[in-house]
Every structure is written in structure tokens, then in C-alpha cells.
Write a protein that holds these residues in place. Structure first.
Motif, PDB file in Angstrom:
ATOM      1  N   ILE A 143       4.040   7.831   5.680  1.00  0.00           N
ATOM      2  CA  ILE A 143       3.769   8.553   7.070  1.00  0.00           C
ATOM      3  C   ILE A 143       4.994   9.047   7.430  1.00  0.00           C
ATOM      4  O   ILE A 143       4.730  10.351   8.153  1.00  0.00           O
ATOM      5  N   ARG A 144       6.205   8.556   7.030  1.00  0.00           N
ATOM      6  CA  ARG A 144       7.351   9.108   7.718  1.00  0.00           C
ATOM      7  C   ARG A 144       7.380  10.480   7.062  1.00  0.00           C
ATOM      8  O   ARG A 144       8.521  11.197   7.427  1.00  0.00           O
ATOM      9  N   LEU A 145       7.033  10.641   5.936  1.00  0.00           N
ATOM     10  CA  LEU A 145       6.988  12.190   5.183  1.00  0.00           C
ATOM     11  C   LEU A 145       6.711  13.348   6.362  1.00  0.00           C
ATOM     12  O   LEU A 145       7.276  14.278   5.990  1.00  0.00           O
ATOM     13  N   GLU A 146       6.006  12.924   7.182  1.00  0.00           N
ATOM     14  CA  GLU A 146       5.362  13.913   8.174  1.00  0.00           C
ATOM     15  C   GLU A 146       6.181  14.194   9.301  1.00  0.00           C
ATOM     16  O   GLU A 146       6.160  15.096   9.946  1.00  0.00           O
ATOM     17  N   THR A 147       7.180  13.455   9.487  1.00  0.00           N
ATOM     18  CA  THR A 147       8.174  13.446  10.649  1.00  0.00           C
ATOM     19  C   THR A 147       9.449  13.941  10.195  1.00  0.00           C
ATOM     20  O   THR A 147       9.925  13.500   8.963  1.00  0.00           O
ATOM     21  N   ASP A 159       2.812  16.453  -4.684  1.00  0.00           N
ATOM     22  CA  ASP A 159       2.110  17.413  -3.629  1.00  0.00           C
ATOM     23  C   ASP A 159       2.777  17.949  -2.390  1.00  0.00           C
ATOM     24  O   ASP A 159       2.949  19.214  -2.136  1.00  0.00           O
ATOM     25  N   TRP A 160       3.708  16.968  -1.561  1.00  0.00           N
ATOM     26  CA  TRP A 160       4.345  17.384  -0.528  1.00  0.00           C
ATOM     27  C   TRP A 160       5.557  18.251  -0.919  1.00  0.00           C
ATOM     28  O   TRP A 160       5.896  19.005  -0.296  1.00  0.00           O
ATOM     29  N   ILE A 161       6.195  17.824  -2.095  1.00  0.00           N
ATOM     30  CA  ILE A 161       7.436  18.445  -2.299  1.00  0.00           C
ATOM     31  C   ILE A 161       7.250  19.958  -2.832  1.00  0.00           C
ATOM     32  O   ILE A 161       8.024  20.869  -2.347  1.00  0.00           O
ATOM     33  N   PHE A 162       6.149  20.250  -3.837  1.00  0.00           N
ATOM     34  CA  PHE A 162       5.639  21.486  -4.459  1.00  0.00           C
ATOM     35  C   PHE A 162       4.762  22.255  -3.747  1.00  0.00           C
ATOM     36  O   PHE A 162       4.467  23.223  -4.261  1.00  0.00           O
ATOM     37  N   ALA A 163       4.634  21.901  -2.515  1.00  0.00           N
ATOM     38  CA  ALA A 163       3.540  22.723  -1.866  1.00  0.00           C
ATOM     39  C   ALA A 163       4.179  23.961  -1.356  1.00  0.00           C
ATOM     40  O   ALA A 163       5.345  24.151  -0.838  1.00  0.00           O
ATOM     41  N   GLY A 164       3.466  25.059  -1.852  1.00  0.00           N
ATOM     42  CA  GLY A 164       3.993  26.228  -1.654  1.00  0.00           C
ATOM     43  C   GLY A 164       4.669  26.988  -2.812  1.00  0.00           C
ATOM     44  O   GLY A 164       5.542  28.305  -2.591  1.00  0.00           O
TER      45      GLY A 164
END
Length: 1021
Positions: free
Chosen positions: A607-611, A649-654
Motif C-alpha cells: 500500500i505504501r508504494l502508492e505514497t 510491475d510497479w518498477i518497470f511500468a513504462g
């Protein structure tokens, strides 16, 4: 009046009177008499005469001082061996008393020390209040039955002597001093104090009042508090050495009856030893003792104490809060050996190097270099049954963390490295000097001998002390430090302002307990789950959220396997916001049941990845959760896969192979540091392939893919390299070529061949030549590995060779001759006649072949032409000559009639290597002789005889050049050029054209005479 003359200057180190040959006893006495007479006349005469004018001081006669005597090295005097007597009374079945006497008649004083077994350690066994024995010893000299009150002090002063009684942990000691004539009277007073003390109520009340005031003042001294708490923690409350001593609580319990009972138990002549040194005789002292104390042998002695093992203390930091203190008292120690161990001298010497004096390492580092304290020392406290080793110092409150780190660092250096020889020799000299100083006085001799009986030491301990010191090696000193200094069971006691030093203790203490001044536990700051209450947990988490802690402190806190998983997960989660940025990459390996903690912690972190506030901390901890575990359950593996997929997925998005480098550089470093890239695991293979393709973090991403060693990761690496080198036209580095060489298959070969073709044809010289040579070397290495892939056989390329034939045929047109010969070699080897036909048809021709060169030196100047015949001969001898001669002869004969100059040369070399009459006939009858002469670069057609003469001339020239080089007429640069020319001559010389040429060459060489030039004389400098 005496006229003062100017003192004559003398050397800095003059000779003493005893050593000077110009000074004797008679001349000395005469000189003294003259000086005294002059002084008497000048002082006792009447009015002083008028001063006469002085013409000037007369020059004193020169004195011949003689040769300066040599200074002998320091020699430690052997410790005096005492005379031992046994004192016992007949008819009394008690243990005898010993008497040790050292006669020293250099002065009239006599020193004695009487050691009786049993000290304050006996209070625990006798159920006496703590500190009873010390009050008893203080009150013994306050009056006796014959000399009550102050009369005892008056009688002692009349003798001009001293008498003192004190108690240690292991013994009761009586010390005294008097002149030889007063010893009998002093012994009579000692008997009254020991066996007939008054113990009056008035004296007892006065002593209790004084002691209570002293204890109240003592409680405000941090150093005294630290020593008391340290002793209690190290030995335990039930150990005889762990007694707190005299306290206010025990002082209120002590009565006069306790003192009388302690006096009856501790004061006994049996098993004691009386030690005396000075102007005394053994027979006289023995007579005095038996006359004075003969009746006291009837008292029953104290039964000997048994060795008690100290309680196992839990290592950690124990803090006593002193809010008003401006300094912190620090003590670090652990259980140590007892005094009777055989290597006690080695232990003392090792401690001397670390912290025994002002020249030790601790003192030099903490005071001289860093200015942290006024003094810091370490010591071994060896007792009869147990002991300890400790370091103590006082530092400013703000410098407490630095002092702790410096002390631990010096202890670690002492354990990891052997001391230098200079340190060892200096420490030995210091301790021998201290030992010698103790022998200089009678009191020192008595004190040294008393330790033998008090600690049950061997009789020859003092005589062998110097020998033991000098026999300790550097390895022995390091071993002593490893065994007894800073062991894993060490404790740290700190008395200071807790509110100011607390933020720094979490990083340095695995266990943190706050104590009160009496040594009782006040609260657990960092401890096990069972020891900490719910309020203490909340306080701990609140403290961690206010200041940063290091990963080591967090590991120490949660690595205990007995901790509750929920509590450990809450601790990790609470520390995410304030944790230090550099966490250890192996944290998961040090924490038991990490996967159970990860299950409870991962949801909070995802959850803290979005902050934006806690993104870095959450991502860092998620990487810790993904660390490899041994023996994990399927449920834990599923949880790890879910965490890894979400994080990747969060790290390599884009990020994709078509992304712009500038766009990716804007957000990727904020999501993950480059050092943590490999920790993402196999799920990040596609993302790392994209990074290699766009040339962003190429080296770490390629290293991660190569380190996985899975087919999927290797294929992704090759795809990324193809997009990078072929499509984006980047230049491969040495590390890239090494990774491609390790991927031994046809795809890697095709990638390297395509990269080589692009570098050779698409870039300008000389960069293209350099990069192409590096790629070509990798191609050669790769093909050699592929050829030996099947257990050393040469058929490793047979399976996929058809896929690279067109690449090798294109390589025949390379500008570099070495590349063309390499391609021809592979084609002929793996495809035989088909490969030879392709070589003859596709081999590129240039000015390196077929054109005549009149001068040999010009031929040697071009490196490209220098290797022509070497590659050609290797190709013909290893590949063409192994083909069937019938088919290959026809193919080579056809090439002789072709228009390609290079194909014609290959044909001539191939036919010549066959060495059969049919082939030689073809060579002699082909067109004219000029075709054959093209091989050796001749301007005009030659016959075989002329060619043989040329070869003979070449040999003569070679011998002439070698003579020049040996005569040293040439410079280094010229010699190197001539050696290269000789190499080319040797290559031409080793190319016989036919059997007839060889025979003609032998005849000419037999007739020729080679002359050597004489050696020149060496030039003078």
C-alpha cells in the motif's frame, strides 16, 4: 671571602665519582675538608675585606675524563625467596599457621601482613547482612578490653607504628609497621584488636552514622554506581563475589551481635600466613608470635569456601539514568579467569598493550587522538575462585556513542591482529620495571607474598614472573585477547543522562535495560517479548518513530526466534518511516521464520508504494522480503511470488525496448537503485532486457541476466544485445563480448558476425578496425568453444553450420586478410570441396597479393602483407591438403586459369603442398614460369637455379643481420626492426617450392662461404 669562579662546562653525560679514575676516597675527604675550612673562615671572620680588583678568572686545568663507561642493559633482580616456618601448638588438632620471613637489614623498620582465609565472600554462606565484615574490620581498631576507646590509638602512637585491619572478598588482612624493638609490643596490640575487640555501643553508633553519610554521598557518584551495578550483574546476587557490599538497607540491619559472630568466624590463626620483611630475624619473630598468640590456636578455623560458578549474565547494555550528569561512566566487561591460571602473566601483558597504562592503545586512541576522555583503562580482576576483565572510562554525554565505538574497535583490533614487536617489548619492559619497583621496598615484598596465599597461587609464581613475561609471544597475546577480552557474553554498564544518549544506544545494544541506582530493573527498553509489557512495546515503537535506527539494531531486535511474529512485524512496519537508508541485504537470512513475518508485513508495504513519502522505504523492505529462503512452504512461495509480481510491475511500468532513454531516466532511479536491480529475480527478466536494448543501466542489467544462468534469461540477454548492437549500432564492450562468448550456440555466432559486419562496413577507420578486431577475436573464441562442445570433438558445429554459411561467405569479402583466411578455414573444414569452391570464388583480392615487390624491407613494413604467407600456408597445410587430391587438384588447376589473382595464389600453394609428380608438372607447365614466381614477389621470371641462388642470398643476409645485432652496433629500435625483418626472411626461407629447388639450394649453400664481422671493442665511459 670566597671568590666564585665560573663553572667549567662538562659533557652532557659525565662520569660518576665511583667510576672516575681521578677521584678516590682520600682525595674526596681532603677536598671536603678544604671546602669546609674555607667556608668556616669566610663565615666566622670579622668584617669582610675590601674586594680586590679581579684580573679575570683563571682557567681551570683541563680534566681528562677518560672513556665513557658502557651502560649495561636493565636486569630484573630475582624475587627474594622467603624463609618458611610452621607454627602450631602441641595438643591442638588444627591446621597449622605459616610464617614467611624475608630478612632485609638495610633499615630498622619491619613490615608485616597477616592473611586469614575468608573475607566478605563468607557473608553469603553465614547469612550475615551485606557489609558486616567491613564494619567489623573498621571497629576492631576503635578500642579493646585493655585499651578501650581512644586509649588504643594512644598506645599505638606511643609505639610509632601502624596497624590496620581490612577485608577483601577472599581474605581478612592485618597490616602493620614498626621498628624492630617495638615489634613485640605491636604484636600484643594486634592480639587485642583481633581476639579481644571491645565493640562498644558508642563506637558502633558513631561508625554507623559516618557510614550512612558516606553511602548517601556515594549514591550521587556515577563511577561508584557503575562499579556496584557491574559487580552485581557479572556475578549474580547469589554468588559470593556478587554482593553489593555495604548499603543503606543492610546498614539498618546490622547489629553488634553480627559483628561478634563475624569476628569469631573470620579471625582464626589456623590456615593463615604471617609475612614479615625488614630488620627482623626468623627465630626472634617466631618466638614473639608463639608467645603472643599461642593460646589462640584453639579457635576453630573457617571451613574453606567452594568454587561457585557465576550466573550466566545476559549480554547487552544496562543503563542507570542520571539526569543531572554531564558525563557518562562507561564500563564494558565479561567474566574472566581466576588468579591461579598458569597464563596469568600473558593475560596481564596483553591487557597492558590494550589498556593497562597511559601508553596503551585505548588511552592513545580515545584521549590523545580523538579527545574523548581524560583517561581510559582496562584490567583483569582475578580472585581466588573467579574473575573478570573490564574497561572503564568517563566521557562527556555527547561523546558517549563515539567512545563506545572506539573501545569496541580497539578490542576487535586486539583480537584480529597480533601486536607489533615494538608494543610487546615496550609492555614487557614496563611490567618488569613495575615488578622491580615492588621489590625495592619491604612493604612491596610483603604485599607480593601475601597474594600467593590469598589467591592460592604456586610458590614459584613470583620467581618465574619475569621469565613468563619474556616468554609470551605475539600469538599468545592475541589468543588471550580472543579468549578473555570482549567475549560474546560481555555487558556494558552506562551511568549518565539516558534521554540524551538513548537515540544512539538502539544502534549499538542488542539488549537495553534501565536500572535503578541499586541495580534493580526499572524497565525494559529493548528486550525479549516475555520481558516487555504492552506499554513498553508502545514506548519502543514511539521512540523508533522519532529517531533513525540502523538495520543492525533492527536485526538484533527481531532476530530472536522466541519473539512473537505479530510483534516483530509491527516493529518492522513502525520502523519503515524512520529507518536508516542503508539496510543490510542479508537481513532476511538473519531473521528466523522471515516468511511468516513477511505475510503480515507485505500488505502494509504494498500500500505504501502508492505514497510518495514512504515509497523508497517500502520498496526496500519488499526487496528484503524477496530474499531467498531455505525450506519455505508452498504458501510462503506463493506469497513471495505475489509480492515480486506487484513490485516488478510497479518498477518497470513504462519501460519497453522502444522507450526513450531520457523518459526512462526521469522515473526509474526513484523507483529502484541500480544496486538492487538483481534482487528482483526472474520476474524482472523482460524489464532488464528492455534496459539492455535502450542502453540504460546496460552493465548491471546484463550482469543480472547472465548471473541467472537460465535459458530464458540467456535468450533475453541475446535479444537485448541484438537490438543494441545491430539495430541501435552501439559498440560492444569487453564485458559484453565475454558474456556472448559464454553463450555457446549458433545464435551467439550469428550475433557476433552481424556485429562484426556492421562495424567493418559501417564505420570509419581506425575505430572500426579496433572494434572489429575485438569482435573478431570473440568470434574465434566462440567458434573454438563450439567446435569442442561435444567432449573435445570437432563436430560441434555440424548441427547449425548451415545457418552461418552465408555469414562466412560474406566474411570472405572483409577488408582484413585475417578475417578472410578465418572464413576460408571454416568453410573448407566443415564443407570440404564445397567450401573450397566457395573460397576460390568469393575470396576478395587486393594489393596484398600478387603484385611484385623488389625490396624485402618494403615487404616487411606492412603488417597486412607480413602475415599473408603464414595464413596461406596454415590454410593449405591443415585444410586443403587433407581434401581428396583428385577432386581438389582439378579444382585448383581450374583456378590457375582464372582471373582472380588471390585464387591463383591459393591454387599454386595448394598444388605445391601436395608434393607429387603430377602436381609439380602442372606447376612447371602452367603458362610460364612467371606464374610460380609470384609466390615470392620477384620482379622477373626466374628459373629454379636462380631461385635457389636467391634463397642462398637470403640466408646470407639473415646471418649478416644476426651478426650486427650481436655486435651491439644498433640501437634498440633498429634491432627491433631487424628482428622483424629476420622473421619475414625465415618465413620465406621455410617455403620450398619443389623438390628440384631444394636440391639446387643445398648445392649452392655447400659452395657458399659466410663471413662474420669481428666483434667491436667496448667503448670507454
Amino acid at each position: 671571602m670566597m671568590v666564585r669562579q665560573k663553572r667549567q662546562s662538562r659533557p652532557a653525560k659525565s662520569v660518576t665519582r665511583a667510576q672516575s679514575p681521578y677521584f678516590s676516597a682520600d682525595t674526596g675527604l681532603l677536598a671536603c675538608a678544604v671546602v669546609c675550612a674555607l667556608a668556616f673562615v669566610g663565615g666566622c671572620s670579622g668584617a669582610p675585606p675590601k674586594p680586590q680588583p679581579v684580573q679575570g678568572p683563571a682557567k681551570p686545568p683541563a680534566i681528562a675524563w677518560g672513556q665513557r663507561p658502557a651502560v649495561s642493559p636493565f636486569q630484573a633482580r630475582e624475587f627474594p625467596k622467603p624463609t618458611e616456618f610452621i607454627l602450631a601448638r602441641s595438643g591442638v588438632a588444627r591446621s597449622p599457621m605459616k610464617m614467611w620471613v624475608v630478612e632485609r637489614h638495610d633499615s630498622e623498620a619491619v613490615y608485616f601482613r597477616w592473611v586469614m582465609p575468608g573475607g566478605s565472600a563468607a557473608e553469603v554462606r553465614s547469612n550475615l547482612p551485606s557489609g558486616t565484615s567491613s564494619l567489623m574490620a573498621d571497629l576492631m581498631t576503635e578500642g579493646t578490653r585493655r585499651h578501650p576507646g581512644s586509649r588504643f590509638d594512644a598506645a599505638l602512637q606511643a609505639l610509632g607504628g601502624t596497624l590496620e585491619v581490612y577485608v577483601t572478598a577472599d581474605a581478612t588482612v592485618i597490616t602493620g609497621r614498626a621498628l624492630r624493638a617495638q615489634i613485640p609490643a605491636l604484636m600484643a596490640l594486634a592480639r587485642e584488636a583481633l581476639f579481644e575487640p571491645q565493640f562498644s555501643r558508642k563506637a558502633f553508633d558513631n561508625l554507623v552514622t559516618r557510614q550512612r553519610a558516606r553511602l548517601v554521598s556515594w549514591l550521587s557518584r556515577p563511577r561508584a554506581i557503575a562499579g556496584r551495578v557491574y559487580n552485581q550483574l557479572l556475578y549474580g546476587a547469589k554468588h559470593p563475589y556478587g554482593s553489593a557490599g555495604l548499603t543503606i538497607e543492610s546498614l539498618n540491619k546490622i547489629r553488634v551481635s553480627h559483628l561478634r559472630r563475624a569476628q569469631k568466624q573470620l579471625i582464626a590463626m589456623a590456615n593463615s600466613v604471617f609475612i614479615a620483611a625488614g630488620d627482623v630475624t626468623s627465630a626472634g619473630l617466631q618466638k614473639t608470635l608463639m608467645k603472643t598468640f599461642g593460646k589462640e590456636f584453639r579457635r576453630k578455623p573457617l571451613s574453606p569456601l567452594r568454587a561457585v560458578t557465576p550466573e550466566s549474565v545476559k549480554p547487552g547494555c544496562y543503563v542507570v539514568d542520571a539526569p543531572k550528569a554531564v558525563q557518562s561512566v562507561v564500563m564494558i566487561g565479561n567474566p574472566g579467569p581466576k588468579r591461579g591460571v598458569t597464563d596469568w602473566a600473558t593475560l596481564q601483558l596483553s591487557n597492558q598493550i590494550l589498556g593497562g597504562s597511559a601508553s596503551s592503545r585505548l588511552f592513545t586512541e580515545l584521549r590523545e587522538r580523538k579527545g574523548l576522555t581524560y583517561g581510559v583503562y582496562s584490567s583483569f580482576d582475578g580472585r581466588r575462585w573467579a574473575g573478570d576483565w573490564s574497561v572503564s572510562t568517563s566521557v562527556a554525554t555527547t561523546k558517549t556513542p563515539a567512545a563506545l565505538d572506539a573501545i569496541r574497535q580497539q578490542i576487535g583490533l586486539m583480537q584480529s591482529k597480533t601486536p607489533a614487536q615494538s608494543e610487546r617489548k615496550s609492555a614487557i619492559s614496563y611490567m618488569i620495571g613495575q615488578f622491580a619497583n615492588a621489590q625495592a621496598t619491604s612493604s612491596g615484598v610483603v604485599a607480593s607474598l601475601a597474594s600467593l596465599h590469598a589467591y592460592d597461587l604456586p610458590a614459584d609464581r613470583l620467581q618465574r614472573w619475569v621469565h613468563k613475561l619474556r616468554g609470551s609471544t605475539a600469538a599468545d597475546l592475541q589468543g588471550a585477547a580472543k579468549r578473555w577480552m570482549g567475549t560474546p557474553s560481555a555487558i556494558t554498564v552506562i551511568v549518565g543522562n539516558l534521554s540524551k544518549i538513548r537515540p544512539h544506544l538502539d544502534n549499538r545494544c542488542s539488549r537495553l535495560i534501565e536500572l535503578d541506582p541499586q541495580g534493580s530493573i526499572h524497565r525494559h527498553l529493548i528486550a525479549a517479548d516475555a520481558e516487555m509489557s504492552a506499554d513498553e512495546r508502545k514506548t519502543l515503537f514511539a521512540t523508533w518513530s522519532q529517531h533513525k535506527i540502523t538495520a543492525d539494531a533492527l536485526i538484533r531486535f527481531v532476530q530472536n526466534a522466541n519473539r512473537d511474529d505479530v510483534f516483530r512485524a509491527d516493529a518492522l512496519d513502525a520502523s519503515v518511516g524512520g529507518v536508516h537508508s542503508k539496510l543490510g541485504p542479508v537481513i532476511s537470512d538473519k531473521i528466523p521464520r522471515w516468511q511468516s513475518v513477511a505475510t503480515k508485513l507485505s500488505d502494509h508495504l504494498l500500500i505504501r508504494l502508492e505514497t510518495s513519502k514512504h515509497t523508497a522505504e517500502a520498496r526496500r523492505w519488499l526487496l528484503q522480503l524477496l530474499a531467498p529462503q531455505t525450506g519455505t512452504s508452498p504458501v510462503a512461495e506463493t506469497e513471495r511470488g505475489r509480492i515480486n509480481r506487484t513490485l516488478v510491475d510497479w518498477i518497470f511500468a513504462g519501460v519497453s525496448p522502444k522507450s526513450s532513454v531520457k523518459d526512462v531516466e526521469r522515473f526509474l532511479p526513484d523507483r529502484i537503485p541500480v544496486d538492487d536491480l538483481c534482487r528482483l529475480g526472474p520476474m524482472a527478466i523482460e524489464g532488464m532486457e528492455s534496459l539492455v536494448s535502450i542502453d540504460l543501466w546496460r552493465e548491471p542489467a546484463a550482469a543480472c541476466l547472465a548471473g541467472m544462468r537460465t535459458p530464458h534469461a540467456k535468450s533475453a540477454l541475446m535479444r537485448g544485445y541484438r537490438r543494441l548492437f545491430v539495430e541501435r549500432k552501439a559498440v560492444p564492450s569487453a564485458e559484453d563480448l565475454t558474456r556472448i562468448e559464454e553463450h555457446v550456440n549458433v545464435d551467439s555466432a550469428i550475433l557476433l558476425l552481424d556485429t562484426h559486419a556492421r562495424l567493418r562496413l559501417g564505420r570509419a577507420l581506425p575505430a572500426a578496425a579496433d572494434d572489429g578486431d575485438r569482435v573478431m577475436q570473440s568470434i574465434r573464441t566462440l567458434f573454438s568453444r563450439m567446435a569442442a562442445q561435444r567432449k573435445g570433438t570437432d563436430d560441434g558445429l555440424e548441427v547449425g553450420f548451415d545457418h552461418i554459411i552465408h555469414h562466412l561467405e560474406a566474411l570472405l569479402q572483409s577488408p582484413d586478410p585475417a578475417d578472410r583466411w578465418f572464413a576460408a578455414d571454416l568453410l573448407i573444414h566443415y564443407r570440404g570441396l564445397r567450401g573450397l569452391r566457395a573460397t576460390l570464388a568469393g575470396l576478395k583480392d587486393d594489393d596484398a597479393y600478387g603484385r611484385p615487390r623488389p625490396a624485402m624491407r618494403r615487404f616487411a613494413e606492412t603488417p597486412k602483407r607480413r602475415n599473408v604467407y603464414h595464413d596461406l600456408n596454415q590454410l593449405v597445410s591443415t585444410r586443403v591438403n587433407r581434401l581428396p587430391h583428385g577432386e581438389s587438384r582439378a579444382m585448383l588447376t581450374a583456378a590457375l586459369a582464372g582471373k582472380s589473382r588471390i585464387a591463383e595464389i591459393v591454387a599454386i600453394a595448394g598444388l605445391r603442398a601436395m608434393k607429387d609428380p603430377a602436381t609439380l608438372t602442372i606447376l612447371r607447365t602452367h603458362r610460364d614460369e612467371s606464374d610460380v614466381t609470384k609466390v615470392i614477389r620477384s620482379d622477373k621470371p626466374m628459373s629454379l637455379t636462380r631461385m635457389a641462388r636467391c634463397a642462398a642470398a637470403v640466408r646470407q643476409q639473415r646471418a649478416h643481420l644476426q651478426a650486427k645485432i650481436r655486435s651491439r652496433h644498433l640501437s634498440a629500435k633498429q634491432g627491433q626492426a631487424l628482428r622483424q625483418t629476420l622473421d619475414q626472411i625465415w618465413e620465406l626461407e621455410g617455403q620450398p617450392l619443389s623438390m628440384a629447388l631444394d636440391r639446387a639450394l643445398d648445392k649452392i649453400l655447400a659452395k657458399s662461404k659466410m663471413k662474420r664481422r669481428p666483434k667491436s671493442r667496448k667503448r670507454r665511459k
